[in-house]
Design an enzyme around this catalytic site. Structure first.
Site, PDB file in Angstrom:
ATOM      1  N   GLY A 269      72.151  49.501  44.170  1.00 18.80           N
ATOM      2  CA  GLY A 269      73.473  49.777  43.610  1.00 18.80           C
ATOM      3  C   GLY A 269      73.889  51.221  43.824  1.00 18.80           C
ATOM      4  O   GLY A 269      75.053  51.505  44.134  1.00 18.80           O
ATOM      5  N   ASP A 270      72.948  52.139  43.675  1.00 18.23           N
ATOM      6  CA  ASP A 270      73.224  53.555  43.923  1.00 18.23           C
ATOM      7  C   ASP A 270      73.594  53.781  45.390  1.00 18.23           C
ATOM      8  O   ASP A 270      74.475  54.585  45.710  1.00 18.23           O
ATOM      9  CB  ASP A 270      72.009  54.401  43.571  1.00 18.23           C
ATOM     10  CG  ASP A 270      71.522  54.161  42.148  1.00 18.23           C
ATOM     11  OD1 ASP A 270      72.368  53.909  41.265  1.00 18.23           O
ATOM     12  OD2 ASP A 270      70.293  54.202  41.932  1.00 18.23           O
TER      13      ASP A 270
END
Length: 309
Positions: A252-253
């Protein structure tokens, strides 16, 4: 330049054991220590994509110095604010196909340190093109702190990509100044809206909620199947390729990093979405959290399908 914010970073320590034995001594030879935190994962991926990046937040003590040294070695500019407290450790014990985590709460930020950060952020935000804000708040900061950062960035016309959840996300969306992009996953979306979001139809319906009014980009990641992306009034379904997953932590990052870099390069909607989701896929294929192989970008991007709904 892109500025990433990690207000509660950590030294991430990974211990790999064949077997974890309780109530006795465990000796470990396979140890890794990295500069941890969601925003620092974003920083590393941006740097690997050959974009100029600075990182900011709070750092203190010997562990804070460890993080400063590591990000300097990685070519990430250091905009961190020094504090009296000690930066935290986060420990992961990997054993027998399982991962047991021991996470410290981290330091308490006092009013003087918070004010210093806000003043420096006001200066730094004028030097950059985009800001990413990721993760949770350390103790001592009010829950409207992200909303205050978004307001300051808005005053200088600097877009903010925000990746947080729960009350922090809710309070920020309630403010007059909106993030440029938010990235809840499916579970976080349901929690934010207080309703079930279990299938594609419900995700599309949720994206049309008035709660997202004024937020240009809303990205809902759905794990290995891809994502749904809303840009203004357009909604896209994104399908990602099946790959051999090594470590999905930080994907997600990496998506946030992909969007920040894509915005900086002025990519069109479809190219931008493909590029950003590519980073999430490539991170999952690497052992190190917050890491991608730039030479695989074109291959992966060609496998991603974007369908306008």
């Amino acid at each position: 330049m892109i500025l990433t914010i990690t207000l509660n970073p950590s030294v991430d320590i990974s211990y790999k054991l064949d077997e974890l034995s309780l109530d006795t001594v465990n000796r470990v030879a396979d140890v890794s220590k990295t500069a941890g935190g969601k925003g620092l994962n974003v920083s590393r991926v941006i740097q690997q994509l050959d974009e100029k990046v600075a990182a900011s937040g709070f750092l203190g003590g010997s562990l804070g110095q460890f993080i400063r040294k590591r990000i300097s070695e990685q070519g990430i500019e250091d905009f961190f604010v020094s504090i009296d407290g000690e930066t935290r450790n986060c420990i992961a014990v990997i054993h027998e196909g399982q991962q047991t985590e021991i996470l410290e709460a981290g330091p308490t930020i006092n009013e003087k340190e918070a004010d210093e950060f806000l003043n420096k952020f006001s200066e730094n935000v004028q030097k950059v093109d985009y800001v990413t804000i990721s993760g949770s708040l350390p103790k001592g900061l009010e829950k409207d702190f992200y909303a205050r950062l978004v307001k300051i960035a808005h005053q200088h016309d600097t877009p903010v990509l925000l990746d947080t959840k729960g009350e922090l996300l809710h309070q920020t969306l309630e403010g007059d100044n909106k993030p440029y992009l938010i990235k809840p996953n499916q579970e976080e979306l349901a929690d934010l809206l207080g309703e079930k979001v279990t299938d594609d139809t419900q995700i599309v319906s949720a994206l049309q909620s008035q709660q997202f009014s004024g937020v240009p980009w809303v990205v809902v990641t759905t794990g290995s199947s891809g994502a749904f992306v809303k840009h203004n009034e357009e909604i896209y379904r994104v399908s990602t390729p099946k790959v051999d997953v090594v470590n999905p932590v930080g994907s997600g990052d990496s998506v946030i990093a992909g969007f920040a870099v894509g915005f900086s390069r002025g990519l069109s909607d479809e190219e931008l979405v493909k590029y950003a989701l590519t980073m999430g896929v490539l991170n999952a294929m690497e052992a190190q959290t917050g890491s991608v192989s730039p030479d695989k970008v074109d291959w992966c991007k060609d496998q991603i399908r974007v369908e306008r709904i």
